[in-house]
Design a protein around this motif. Sequence first.
Motif: not given
Length: 1006
Positions: A723-732, A781-786, A848-852
Amino acid sequence: MLEILKSKKHLRLFAWLAMVAGILISLSSATTVSVFAAVTPVLTITEIHPNSTGIEAYEFIEIKNNSSSSVDLANYKVDYERVGASTKVWDMTTSQTLAAGAVEVIWIFQNDSVGKTKADFKANFSISIPDSQIYILDVRAVGAGTGLENTGLKSIVLKSDSGTEVSRAAYNDQTGNDTGTTVDGGENKSAVYEFPQYLNDGNKTMRKVARGSAPSPGGSYTAAEAPSIWITEMMPNPVDDGFEYIELYNNTTSDINLSGYKFKRVNDSITWTFGSFTLPAKGYAAVWIFNNLSTGYTTADFNNHYNTNLSSTQLYKLDLGTYSGLWNSAGPNTYEILNSSGTVICSASYNDAGTTTDASFEDRSILYDYPVTNTKMMRKVANDQYATPGEPYNMFYGQLHSHTSYSDGVQTPNDAYLWARDKGHADFFAVTDHSHYFDNVNDWANSTEWTDLKQKADYYYNENKYVSIAGYEMTWHNPTGRWGHMNVFNTDWFEYKENLKMNMPAFLDKLNQSPAGFAQFNHPMLTEWDNTKKWDYWTPERDNQVALIEINDPKEQYDTYIHALDKGWHVAPTNNGDNHSANWITRDNNRTVILAPRLNRDALFDAIRARRTYASWGDSDIRINYRINGKDMGSRLTGQSSLAVKVDVYNQNADNISKISVIANGGTVVASQTYSTNKVSFSTTLSPNYKYYFIRVDQADGDWAVTAPIWIEDPIPAQLSMDLKASSVSGVPVKVNANVKNTSGSSMSNVIVDFYKDTISGTPKGSTTISSIGAGATGTASLEWNPGITGNYTIIARVTIPGSPARYLVGKAVVPELIITELGVNTTNGADPNNSQYELYDFAEIYNNSKNTINLSGYKITIGPTTGSSRYTFDISGTFNIPSHSAGIIWFKNPQNTSLTVSDFNSNFGTSLTSSQIYSVSTSEEGPSGYLVNGGGARQVWIIKDNGDIVTMSEYSSGLDLKLDTTQENKSIMFSYPTDGTYANNKLNYDQPPTPGSVSSSQYPN
């Protein structure tokens, strides 16, 4: 004849296996999962003798009690079904006990039998069985007092007195409705039957394994009871007589060392003795008859002559010294295998008609099957066959999907079968017209086109030469659920799409009631034919009946093949023409290749059920043999500590093979090797970490092929979901979770989860060790990655479950750039009653699910399939910016709403959107097909880049939700982000209050 041979593209690599009807030898070892064993009927029909010598006084039916208890024949009756005539019912009223495992001969006592005794019966057949093994069924009181007729299609149906069918067997079944023709009813000849073990239970129909056999009443004889060693193939007349051979098969479950065994040429009583050589359990070997013309030749020469790759363990050189080997003279020419004590184990003859017929074909072999008459003489089943020494299967080339004017093609099945045979030189070919086009569609038994299709297939069927197959295509379109298309084979009945009760799950459940039938997923691809959830309707029974998946496309259909395998379907690949023009099989060089022991329907159908196929794209003669631990493609293995992968590939046209790849779950390339030659042998050893492995072969000219997998069926004590979740990491933009559920009964420690982008290769983008997962619990297990890129990307999680060996679970999550989160497909109609289908406020909401910020200029929105065309596309040509984590609206304009404004849109929905949040698209097409249709069945809406890349897709009114999503006016359908590894969004619900521009947290990773 050699020139004729050279003109054929498909000389065979691999040798013939004596056909054992209903037994899949490749799945017989202790390290292999047994194929589901259907429940054998209590009583089976094992032999029918309809035409005894002279006056027909001694006709009989032989039956066997397969249960562990005795049965009384007085509780049964025989229905004698006759095409073109009424059924005769012969009741067995006399009490007679048939012991468990025993065989009984039912003597059809008719007018010609009067005055004959059981002693006469036994004398006629030169047998000595007890009188209690012969049951006299007096049929004189029924009809004209005659018994079994010699011509026309007939069926013997054994029933209980209550009318329950127990078993049935047909003879003359290749004559169709021709009541004056005989195939199996030759004088003093019998048809012999066995019970076929299909993958699903319920079959009552016996399989004919021999016709024209010498009658053997009371001596039911199966493959298991046959000799320990069989002669399965003989090559008496190679182009170079230095390459004669015979092929041996070990019919036991133990290795046999042939040291001291003898090979005898009976005609002149000369005997040669074997040295030490092991014939493996249920295995095969070629015995090279190394005669006075073989001097100087090596094993490499033998392999080059037959285009094989036999090792010293598969090829034994029996040195005859100065003697000649296998004679070509008028026969019979008979050869025996004797054990070290001199006892004959088996024998085989050719030219036994007193002519040189069998041995007159250069480089063509003679095939043998086990004897069904309680003798040691192998039964000759074919001559003029492709030479295939030392390997279990032959390779046959053809296609399994085509059309004629009986649906939406041209000409007739008669034309198609002739064309594929004479111009396409196909080994097998199927006509599979769309069933909803057949006449009398509501009554398949009285459809003249369906009947003609099957009869034409039977007419052109030529055992060991050309296998013509009748099938049909079950065709679900927009109004019927959009399940996709499926070819169905080997059923009497057909279904059709307008029967709305026949959604795909219901259809497959019906197919399960016809265990001899099987199906193929046709051209599966989400952008054309299929809905997105069909793979989720997997059950073991449905999985058994769907054996094939068509791959006619190098990208999307190939990817869908992997998706189906990942979902648990045991499907093998095919590549077919799907012809709608008069160019059956000749349009291209795409082929389906089936590995089977013989070229007949039963052998091909059994091979398909065993998943022994591969699909060739662009090359009509590539030959691939793929094994793991000696087991062929399609096998299901358990208990393997390591996997010895062996792949032999040969291209007769000298097209160079450029790469061989071993592909596992998720499309993972676990091994590969590059080449630049037309004949390669690839081998590697792997740990059995994944659930399946198949082979992809790429060629230098761009052609390619994929094989069926070999499955590792040991259970994995865990399940993986993504599954997908919103990241709390800036820019990710997003966090990807891999949720590992422990399905075992004990705690699991040190579970490793590696994350990769797009493919499992190189260094992981992230790696996590879950220290402990309790029994029944789930660890994450999770991956937060830009990723540093725009557009969609796929994150793959590979979970390592500790063990010996470790096992891998693979899951995919598409991290979408855009999501279609809402569709308004049934809004207020226009005022013009003549154009009421034009709705005023149909819209698609794009998140728009992206950061841009994304400018949709350079994107298209596509609706399809739509009435009258496969797709309708609206180009987004102007600037339309959707900020990060915000939604924009595509408003569909038409002749009824061109004058409406953003203010009107807001007034209708109670929103306060600005003009920058709404982009209008329109078309000049006169009709509804370019819009979000409601009530017309399934639709898909895509966002596609101008370069063709699919970004996102939402689907409605498909599958089981047919016509449910658009019933209420001014309601919306809501979607959330994809979770199944594809770009297809999940439908949350329908008939919801419209909220254009407002997206709930459940609709995007949050």
